[in-house]
Design a protein around this motif. Structure first.
Motif, mmCIF file in Angstrom:
data_model
loop_
_atom_site.group_PDB
_atom_site.id
_atom_site.type_symbol
_atom_site.label_atom_id
_atom_site.label_comp_id
_atom_site.label_asym_id
_atom_site.label_seq_id
_atom_site.Cartn_x
_atom_site.Cartn_y
_atom_site.Cartn_z
ATOM 1 N N MET A 56 0.826 -1.204 0.000
ATOM 2 C CA MET A 56 0.000 0.000 0.000
ATOM 3 C C MET A 56 0.867 1.263 0.000
ATOM 4 S SD MET A 56 -3.006 0.907 2.777
ATOM 5 C CE MET A 56 -3.775 -0.686 2.516
ATOM 6 N N PRO A 57 0.472 2.286 -0.763
ATOM 7 C CA PRO A 57 1.168 3.570 -0.699
ATOM 8 C C PRO A 57 0.941 4.188 0.689
ATOM 9 C CG PRO A 57 -0.469 3.503 -2.481
ATOM 10 C CD PRO A 57 -0.662 2.301 -1.671
ATOM 11 N N THR A 58 1.754 5.128 1.130
ATOM 12 C CA THR A 58 2.826 5.705 0.344
ATOM 13 C C THR A 58 4.152 4.992 0.539
ATOM 14 O OG1 THR A 58 3.232 7.257 2.171
ATOM 15 C CG2 THR A 58 1.770 7.993 0.447
ATOM 16 N N LYS A 59 4.274 4.277 1.591
ATOM 17 C CA LYS A 59 5.537 3.612 1.905
ATOM 18 C C LYS A 59 5.765 2.380 1.049
ATOM 19 C CE LYS A 59 8.265 2.556 5.996
ATOM 20 N NZ LYS A 59 8.228 2.487 7.473
ATOM 21 N N ALA A 60 4.673 1.660 0.758
ATOM 22 C CA ALA A 60 4.747 0.435 -0.041
ATOM 23 C C ALA A 60 5.738 -0.570 0.552
ATOM 24 C CB ALA A 60 5.103 0.750 -1.491
ATOM 25 N N GLY A 61 5.765 -0.640 1.892
ATOM 26 C CA GLY A 61 6.597 -1.634 2.562
ATOM 27 C C GLY A 61 5.921 -2.984 2.574
ATOM 28 N N VAL A 62 6.587 -3.968 3.185
ATOM 29 C CA VAL A 62 6.023 -5.310 3.218
ATOM 30 C C VAL A 62 4.820 -5.335 4.171
ATOM 31 C CG1 VAL A 62 7.608 -6.084 5.043
ATOM 32 C CG2 VAL A 62 6.504 -7.767 3.555
ATOM 33 N N PRO A 63 3.664 -5.818 3.708
ATOM 34 C CA PRO A 63 2.500 -5.932 4.589
ATOM 35 C C PRO A 63 2.555 -7.254 5.347
ATOM 36 C CG PRO A 63 1.864 -6.509 2.358
ATOM 37 C CD PRO A 63 3.336 -6.137 2.302
ATOM 38 N N LEU A 64 1.892 -7.303 6.480
ATOM 39 C CA LEU A 64 1.897 -8.519 7.295
ATOM 40 C C LEU A 64 1.300 -9.710 6.550
ATOM 41 C CD1 LEU A 64 0.851 -7.174 10.825
ATOM 42 C CD2 LEU A 64 3.144 -7.533 9.886
ATOM 43 N N ILE A 65 0.328 -9.452 5.677
ATOM 44 C CA ILE A 65 -0.332 -10.550 4.966
ATOM 45 C C ILE A 65 0.666 -11.342 4.126
ATOM 46 C CG2 ILE A 65 -0.973 -9.183 2.924
ATOM 47 C CD1 ILE A 65 -3.349 -11.635 4.625
ATOM 48 N N ASP A 66 1.691 -10.666 3.587
ATOM 49 C CA ASP A 66 2.696 -11.358 2.786
ATOM 50 C C ASP A 66 3.586 -12.252 3.636
ATOM 51 O OD1 ASP A 66 1.680 -10.156 0.562
ATOM 52 O OD2 ASP A 66 3.418 -8.891 0.132
#
Length: 355
Positions: A123-133
């Motif tokens: 997700m923007p704006t950071k586009a870091g790794v989400p927990l779901i991944d």
């Protein structure tokens, strides 16, 4: 165009000297009109950036949470003597340090403390790794499960996950605006203190800037929530730092009265000084996580014991932080945390096939 929304937009977007905060009801109305897309894209974008510049009040956040309750999902309550810990994390993920959230959830669940997380995809704006991944990489398939299945899994394993695109598509529909306005909107703060669970719960919310914590505290108090924890954690998460002082807020209800206390923890005082492992990508991160579950020592093991020890101290509950640290080490050494992951893998796999 919504004329009603335009009036709310004029109120918050009139400039430094003339703009005014919305009432709780007005904020709830505005949030509802954005979720349902009754407001136009131009109006939604203008509102989010105006609110970002002016900063929301605690009362406005409370109203937005009211709208989330009205339009969003709630996992039905489970049978549990303990409140469900809502372990919140920024939806736009992590890109500097390895997230501890899934591992911490497994440790708490292994000790019989139910945990519910929530979030979406990259997700923007950071586009870091989400927990779901990370969960997906551990063989946990949350994406296709219904709320009823999430409740069943939470009841049986003490872990659950509310997945935004599946369970709250109205909120997921606002995600593109984050990229278009180029800044985190007030929604990012709302998400940190949202509770998508219908039973007794304890919200744990991370923050970066002290003014954000004050807004969150005011919003939760206005909503009658007296039991919650705030953490000045890694990248705005609930993960306790090791290289600096951990600043924690404890809001508790004691004998009918509410109190807030400040806790400052120094990892070096407990033998856990160091740096949290850097995030180097999904594949290396998953290898580190699996190594910790297999009992291998290292920086991630130290970070997890420090972090989970604190939460066990708070929610088990225990008399001292040292007891929480000791229990975390025992759960890892005896393979009980790995067993919890195995149980969760089996349940989510069976439910995802039938979904």
């Amino acid at each position: 165009m919504s004329n009603a929304f335009r009036e709310l937009l004029k109120k918050v977007g009139s400039g430094t000297h003339t703009s005014k905060a919305l009432t709780r009801q007005e904020a709830a109305t505005a949030m509802g009109m954005m979720l349902t897309q009754e407001a136009t894209p131009a109006q939604i974008g203008a509102f989010l950036i105006a609110h970002r510049i002016r900063r929301p009040t605690g009362e406005e956040l409370a109203g937005m949470l009211d709208a989330f309750d009205q339009y969003g999902p709630q996992v039905p309550a489970i049978q549990s003597e303990k409140p469900v810990v809502i372990l919140s994390q920024p939806y736009d993920g992590r890109d500097r340090t390895l997230p501890l959230g899934p591992l911490t959830s497994l440790v708490l669940a292994a000790a019989g403390i139910p945990v519910l997380q929530h979030g979406g995809d990259v997700m923007p704006t950071k586009a870091g790794v989400p927990l779901i991944d990370i969960w997906q990489g551990l063989g946990i398939h949350w994406r296709s499960l219904s709320l009823g299945q999430i409740q069943e899994i939470l009841q049986n394993t003490d872990i659950g996950f509310v997945y935004l695109p599946e369970h709250f598509p109205l909120a997921h529909g606002l995600v593109p605006y984050r990229e278009q306005i180029g800044k985190r909107p007030p929604l990012a703060t709302v998400e940190l203190i949202w509770c998508p669970y219908s039973g007794p719960a304890h919200i744990v919310a991370g923050f970066v800037h002290p003014p954000t914590e004050l807004m969150m505290r005011e919003a939760l108090n206005l909503r009658g929530i007296t039991e919650f924890t705030t953490v000045k954690g890694l990248e705005g998460s609930c993960d306790l730092p090791r290289e600096r002082t951990g600043i924690i807020g404890l809001n508790r209800s004691l004998e009918g009265s509410e109190s807030f206390s400040r806790l400052r923890l120094h990892a070096q005082d407990y033998g856990f000084a160091g740096k949290n492992p850097p995030w180097q990508g999904l594949s290396p991160g998953l290898r580190e996580i699996k190594a910790v579950l297999a009992g291998e020592p290292g920086e991630l093991h130290q970070a997890l014991v420090w972090n989970s020890g604190f939460y066990l101290w708070q929610f088990y509950p225990m008399q001292t932080l040292e007891e929480g640290i000791q229990l975390t080490q025992e759960l890892l050494e005896k393979g009980i945390v790995q067993e919890k992951l195995n149980q969760l893998q089996k349940m989510t796999h069976c439910r995802s096939i039938s979904a």
